[in-house]
Design a protein around this motif. Structure first.
Motif, short mmCIF file in Angstrom:
data_model
loop_
_atom_site.label_atom_id
_atom_site.label_comp_id
_atom_site.label_asym_id
_atom_site.label_seq_id
_atom_site.Cartn_x
_atom_site.Cartn_y
_atom_site.Cartn_z
N ASP A 30 -16.19 44.73 -25.01
CA ASP A 30 -17.00 45.65 -24.21
C ASP A 30 -17.07 45.29 -22.73
O ASP A 30 -17.81 45.93 -21.98
CB ASP A 30 -18.39 45.79 -24.83
N ARG A 62 -24.92 61.72 -23.52
CA ARG A 62 -25.42 62.08 -24.86
C ARG A 62 -24.85 63.45 -25.18
O ARG A 62 -25.10 64.42 -24.47
CB ARG A 62 -26.94 62.14 -24.88
N LYS A 96 -19.05 48.56 -21.37
CA LYS A 96 -19.12 49.85 -22.06
C LYS A 96 -19.74 49.70 -23.44
O LYS A 96 -19.65 48.64 -24.05
CB LYS A 96 -17.71 50.46 -22.15
N GLU A 97 -20.37 50.77 -23.88
CA GLU A 97 -20.94 50.83 -25.23
C GLU A 97 -20.55 52.15 -25.85
O GLU A 97 -20.61 53.19 -25.18
CB GLU A 97 -22.47 50.75 -25.17
N GLY A 98 -20.13 52.11 -27.10
CA GLY A 98 -19.74 53.35 -27.80
C GLY A 98 -18.39 53.86 -27.35
O GLY A 98 -18.01 54.98 -27.68
N LEU A 99 -17.68 53.06 -26.57
CA LEU A 99 -16.38 53.49 -26.00
C LEU A 99 -15.35 52.40 -26.33
O LEU A 99 -15.11 51.49 -25.53
CB LEU A 99 -16.52 53.66 -24.48
N ALA A 148 -13.15 56.85 -25.69
CA ALA A 148 -13.09 56.92 -27.16
C ALA A 148 -12.02 57.96 -27.46
O ALA A 148 -12.26 59.16 -27.30
CB ALA A 148 -14.44 57.32 -27.74
N TRP A 196 -24.24 61.90 -30.15
CA TRP A 196 -23.49 60.66 -29.86
C TRP A 196 -23.88 60.16 -28.47
O TRP A 196 -24.10 60.96 -27.56
CB TRP A 196 -21.99 60.97 -29.89
N THR A 197 -23.95 58.84 -28.34
CA THR A 197 -24.25 58.25 -27.02
C THR A 197 -23.17 57.27 -26.62
O THR A 197 -22.72 56.46 -27.44
CB THR A 197 -25.61 57.51 -27.05
N GLY A 198 -22.74 57.34 -25.38
CA GLY A 198 -21.78 56.38 -24.83
C GLY A 198 -22.28 55.94 -23.46
O GLY A 198 -22.91 56.72 -22.74
N LYS A 199 -22.00 54.68 -23.12
CA LYS A 199 -22.54 54.15 -21.86
C LYS A 199 -21.48 53.37 -21.11
O LYS A 199 -20.77 52.55 -21.70
CB LYS A 199 -23.72 53.24 -22.20
N ILE A 216 -14.58 61.31 -32.18
CA ILE A 216 -15.96 61.22 -32.66
C ILE A 216 -16.31 62.52 -33.35
O ILE A 216 -16.12 63.60 -32.79
CB ILE A 216 -16.89 60.94 -31.47
#
Ligand code: BG6
Length: 299
Positions: free
Chosen positions: A220, A151, A237-240, A274, A287-290, A279
């Motif tokens: 993803d 985050r 992955k999420e947000g990536l 990303a 921002w959140t990435g997982k 971003i």
């Protein structure tokens, strides 16, 4: 929080240890014996082991673990940029910084009601261009899955933009024995051709020379199949949206002082990232990435 009905010996453990340079590290262990080691230097995951003790991440025998040099291996976090831009160092400075264990939520030991061992780390920066708080949760689940949740919060009055990559060095049997699936038909930027854009034509990516690419807008889930070791890494992955694929091959390996001449055969970087579209965060935005890594064994 204490999971109900779980005896002491079956609880995950979270321990503070030190490496040979005296740098603080966190060791997460799940009740089955799988483990993850994270260094406060760079917030870098350095080891991910199965319950049988098999190491899943590559670290070079020649790695320099003295801060601020990032360790060649594990999962260095490239932030606030991937590659080089302006006066910032290659892959940004997050991997060179000392991170802190977050006090709130409370310090060690930390596990949740699903018996997931985790640690919350934080890095701050107050530079005029990059003022942020970076919260990183690294967790090890009962099934051995490793998850990194980032985050990033803009704590400045001005907007700032960043790119990020979890530069994951997978440990593989032999580079000529692995293939990557999930990147078919995607466009990629090729760092070996001044970031020129190409389209992936093959069914799966295999390796016979240096590869240094950023695949764009991937789905993803990406998989790394290792035939010889009979194991597959799943990268969720999420947000990536992007995926970096890197292997230096022989010539570049020889040029890297912290990588053995032959070690390129036993590593492959496949990163949730990303990069193409930085971003943008306005003041106060987050921002959140997982990234979730798991292992599938075949017989
Ligand atoms: C790759 C870059 O992803 O990372 C390469 O595209 C670079 O150009 C490699 O050599 C490793 O970077 P570093 O800074 O850890 O040596």
């Amino acid at each position: 929080m204490e999971p109900s009905g779980v005896s002491d010996e079956k609880r995950p453990t979270v321990d503070l240890i030190k490496d040979k340079n005296g740098t603080d590290q966190i060791l997460l262990q799940n009740p089955k014996g799988a483990s993850v080691k994270i260094s406060l230097h760079g917030g870098q995951v350095l080891s991910w082991k199965t319950d049988k003790g098999d190491e899943l991440l590559f670290t070079s025998a020649k790695a320099n673990s003295k801060p601020p040099h990032p360790v060649r291996g594990g999962i260095p976090i490239c932030f606030p940029q991937f590659g080089t831009r302006g006066s910032l160092e290659q892959h940004g400075f997050a991997r060179n910084k000392m991170w802190l264990v977050e006090e709130n939520p409370p310090a060690l030991p930390s596990f949740d009601s699903t018996n997931k061992a985790y640690i919350d780390l934080i890095a701050y920066n107050n530079h005029s261009c990059f003022s942020f708080e970076f919260h990183l949760r690294v967790s090890l689940a009962l099934d051995g899955n490793l998850t990194l949740i980032s985050r990033v919060r803009n704590i400045n009055s001005k907007p700032f933009s960043f790119s990020i990559a979890y530069h994951t060095y997978f440990s593989i049997s032999d580079i000529s024995e692995v293939r990557v699936e999930g990147l078919e038909t995607l466009d990629y930027l090729d760092n070996l051709f001044e970031k020129e854009r190409f389209t992936e034509q093959g069914d799966a990516l295999t390796f016979e020379s240096e590869v240094d690419r950023v695949y764009l807008n991937s789905r993803d889930v990406v998989a790394v199949f290792d035939h010889e070791k009979k194991r597959t890494f799943l990268i969720k992955k999420e947000g990536l949206p992007d995926v970096v694929v890197w292997n230096p091959w022989d010539k570049k390996a020889k040029a890297l002082t912290d990588l053995g001449d032959e070690e390129y055969k036993h590593m492959l970087c496949v990163d949730g990232a990303a990069i193409e579209k930085p971003i943008n965060l306005k003041s106060g935005e987050e921002w959140t990435g997982k990234l979730n890594l798991s292992l599938v064994l075949s017989t």
